[in-house]
Design a protein around this motif. Structure first.
Motif, PDB file in Angstrom:
ATOM      1  N   TRP A  29       0.790  -1.230   0.000  1.00 16.08           N
ATOM      2  CA  TRP A  29       0.000   0.000   0.000  1.00 16.08           C
ATOM      3  C   TRP A  29       0.823   1.281   0.000  1.00 16.08           C
ATOM      4  N   ILE A  30       2.140   1.177  -0.134  1.00 19.00           N
ATOM      5  CA  ILE A  30       2.955   2.387  -0.241  1.00 19.00           C
ATOM      6  C   ILE A  30       3.009   2.763  -1.718  1.00 19.00           C
ATOM      7  N   ALA A  31       2.117   3.647  -2.111  1.00 16.93           N
ATOM      8  CA  ALA A  31       2.024   4.052  -3.512  1.00 16.93           C
ATOM      9  C   ALA A  31       1.298   5.388  -3.602  1.00 16.93           C
ATOM     10  N   THR A  32       1.572   6.109  -4.671  1.00 18.87           N
ATOM     11  CA  THR A  32       0.855   7.346  -4.977  1.00 18.87           C
ATOM     12  C   THR A  32       0.093   7.091  -6.271  1.00 18.87           C
ATOM     13  N   TYR A  33      -1.185   7.325  -6.219  1.00 17.41           N
ATOM     14  CA  TYR A  33      -2.030   7.049  -7.373  1.00 17.41           C
ATOM     15  C   TYR A  33      -2.036   8.235  -8.321  1.00 17.41           C
ATOM     16  N   ARG A  34      -2.028   7.916  -9.602  1.00 16.70           N
ATOM     17  CA  ARG A  34      -1.968   8.906 -10.671  1.00 16.70           C
ATOM     18  C   ARG A  34      -2.600   8.289 -11.904  1.00 16.70           C
ATOM     19  N   ALA A  35      -2.670   9.043 -12.963  1.00 16.68           N
ATOM     20  CA  ALA A  35      -3.162   8.472 -14.219  1.00 16.68           C
ATOM     21  C   ALA A  35      -2.186   7.373 -14.637  1.00 16.68           C
ATOM     22  N   GLY A  36      -2.706   6.246 -15.065  1.00 16.53           N
ATOM     23  CA  GLY A  36      -1.851   5.119 -15.407  1.00 16.53           C
ATOM     24  C   GLY A  36      -1.526   4.323 -14.159  1.00 16.53           C
ATOM     25  N   PRO A  37      -0.422   3.592 -14.189  1.00 10.34           N
ATOM     26  CA  PRO A  37      -0.080   2.772 -13.019  1.00 10.34           C
ATOM     27  C   PRO A  37       0.335   3.646 -11.838  1.00 10.34           C
ATOM     28  N   PRO A  38       0.080   3.180 -10.615  1.00  8.39           N
ATOM     29  CA  PRO A  38       0.500   3.959  -9.442  1.00  8.39           C
ATOM     30  C   PRO A  38       2.029   4.039  -9.356  1.00  8.39           C
ATOM     31  N   TYR A  39       2.504   5.089  -8.706  1.00  3.46           N
ATOM     32  CA  TYR A  39       3.935   5.220  -8.445  1.00  3.46           C
ATOM     33  C   TYR A  39       4.212   4.473  -7.148  1.00  3.46           C
ATOM     34  N   VAL A  40       4.861   3.335  -7.249  1.00  5.32           N
ATOM     35  CA  VAL A  40       5.061   2.431  -6.125  1.00  5.32           C
ATOM     36  C   VAL A  40       6.328   2.811  -5.359  1.00  5.32           C
ATOM     37  N   GLY A  41       6.197   2.820  -4.026  1.00  7.77           N
ATOM     38  CA  GLY A  41       7.344   3.059  -3.168  1.00  7.77           C
ATOM     39  C   GLY A  41       7.281   4.367  -2.400  1.00  7.77           C
ATOM     40  N   VAL A  42       6.373   5.265  -2.787  1.00 10.59           N
ATOM     41  CA  VAL A  42       6.209   6.535  -2.083  1.00 10.59           C
ATOM     42  C   VAL A  42       4.722   6.818  -1.955  1.00 10.59           C
ATOM     43  N   ALA A  43       4.282   7.095  -0.738  1.00 12.46           N
ATOM     44  CA  ALA A  43       2.905   7.513  -0.489  1.00 12.46           C
ATOM     45  C   ALA A  43       2.952   8.883   0.183  1.00 12.46           C
ATOM     46  N   VAL A  44       2.334   9.867  -0.451  1.00 14.55           N
ATOM     47  CA  VAL A  44       2.316  11.230   0.085  1.00 14.55           C
ATOM     48  C   VAL A  44       0.950  11.479   0.701  1.00 14.55           C
ATOM     49  N   HIS A  45       0.939  11.764   1.993  1.00 16.40           N
ATOM     50  CA  HIS A  45      -0.282  12.080   2.733  1.00 16.40           C
ATOM     51  C   HIS A  45      -0.171  13.502   3.275  1.00 16.40           C
ATOM     52  N   ASP A  46      -1.235  13.998   3.884  1.00 16.46           N
ATOM     53  CA  ASP A  46      -1.229  15.351   4.426  1.00 16.46           C
ATOM     54  C   ASP A  46      -0.130  15.570   5.460  1.00 16.46           C
ATOM     55  N   ALA A  47       0.043  14.632   6.378  1.00 24.46           N
ATOM     56  CA  ALA A  47       0.976  14.826   7.487  1.00 24.46           C
ATOM     57  C   ALA A  47       2.215  13.946   7.426  1.00 24.46           C
ATOM     58  N   VAL A  48       2.229  12.983   6.521  1.00 29.59           N
ATOM     59  CA  VAL A  48       3.343  12.034   6.495  1.00 29.59           C
ATOM     60  C   VAL A  48       3.644  11.608   5.059  1.00 29.59           C
ATOM     61  N   ILE A  49       4.910  11.310   4.841  1.00 27.56           N
ATOM     62  CA  ILE A  49       5.351  10.702   3.588  1.00 27.56           C
ATOM     63  C   ILE A  49       5.932   9.346   3.955  1.00 27.56           C
ATOM     64  N   GLU A  50       5.443   8.300   3.300  1.00 27.59           N
ATOM     65  CA  GLU A  50       5.961   6.955   3.509  1.00 27.59           C
ATOM     66  C   GLU A  50       6.839   6.592   2.322  1.00 27.59           C
ATOM     67  N   ARG A  76       5.848  17.617   6.569  1.00 27.47           N
ATOM     68  CA  ARG A  76       5.432  16.233   6.766  1.00 27.47           C
ATOM     69  C   ARG A  76       6.523  15.411   7.455  1.00 27.47           C
ATOM     70  N   THR A  77       6.098  14.449   8.238  1.00 22.06           N
ATOM     71  CA  THR A  77       6.996  13.464   8.814  1.00 22.06           C
ATOM     72  C   THR A  77       7.394  12.493   7.704  1.00 22.06           C
ATOM     73  N   VAL A  78       8.612  11.991   7.748  1.00 23.74           N
ATOM     74  CA  VAL A  78       9.072  11.018   6.758  1.00 23.74           C
ATOM     75  C   VAL A  78       9.243   9.670   7.457  1.00 23.74           C
ATOM     76  N   ASP A  79       8.429   8.689   7.054  1.00 26.61           N
ATOM     77  CA  ASP A  79       8.523   7.317   7.557  1.00 26.61           C
ATOM     78  C   ASP A  79       9.181   6.460   6.493  1.00 26.61           C
ATOM     79  N   VAL A  80      10.179   5.706   6.895  1.00 24.11           N
ATOM     80  CA  VAL A  80      10.876   4.815   5.967  1.00 24.11           C
ATOM     81  C   VAL A  80      10.570   3.379   6.356  1.00 24.11           C
ATOM     82  N   VAL A  81      10.080   2.608   5.389  1.00 22.94           N
ATOM     83  CA  VAL A  81       9.795   1.192   5.583  1.00 22.94           C
ATOM     84  C   VAL A  81      10.807   0.396   4.778  1.00 22.94           C
ATOM     85  N   ILE A  82      11.573  -0.435   5.460  1.00 20.44           N
ATOM     86  CA  ILE A  82      12.490  -1.317   4.757  1.00 20.44           C
ATOM     87  C   ILE A  82      11.714  -2.579   4.453  1.00 20.44           C
TER      88      ILE A  82
END
Length: 111
Positions: free
Chosen positions: A48-69, A98-104
């Motif tokens: 679920w770490i993805a940013t949705y856009r036209a076409g396929p989602p950008y996997v690996g980064v999720a930008v939210h109001d208060a946090v970036i994963e 935003r807070t930056v959360d890193v998931v390995i």
């Protein structure tokens, strides 16, 4: 009741920057990938770490109001906490308040 305004019509704009979230996510992904111990981006163990856009989602980064994963695949060798802090340091200038959360999400032999 929610009023429909021009701002509300653009939910993909990054707060205060006028930058579409997909573009911000791509810049953040490039910054994270610049870390020598990062071999790639990942959607994480639950996908679920993805940013949705036209076409396929950008996997690996999720930008939210208060946090970036940021989900990363790392090279085996260094302590994970050090790698995560390196990624945070590279991404933080793009994150605004935003807070930056890193998931390995995985570890690979960088051979």
């Amino acid at each position: 009741m929610i009023s429909w305004t021009e701002e509300a019509a653009r939910p993909s704009a990054a707060a205060g920057r006028g930058e579409p979230l997909a573009e911000l996510a791509e810049r953040i992904g490039a910054a994270a990938a610049a870390c020598p111990d990062v071999l790639g981006l990942t959607a994480g163990p639950r996908g679920w770490i993805a940013t949705y856009r036209a076409g396929p989602p950008y996997v690996g980064v999720a930008v939210h109001d208060a946090v970036i994963e940021v989900g990363v695949v790392v090279r085996y060798g260094r302590p994970f906490t050090e790698i995560a802090e390196d990624v945070r340091r590279l991404v933080r200038p793009l994150a605004g308040r935003r807070t930056v959360d890193v998931v390995i999400g995985d570890v690979a032999d960088g051979g």
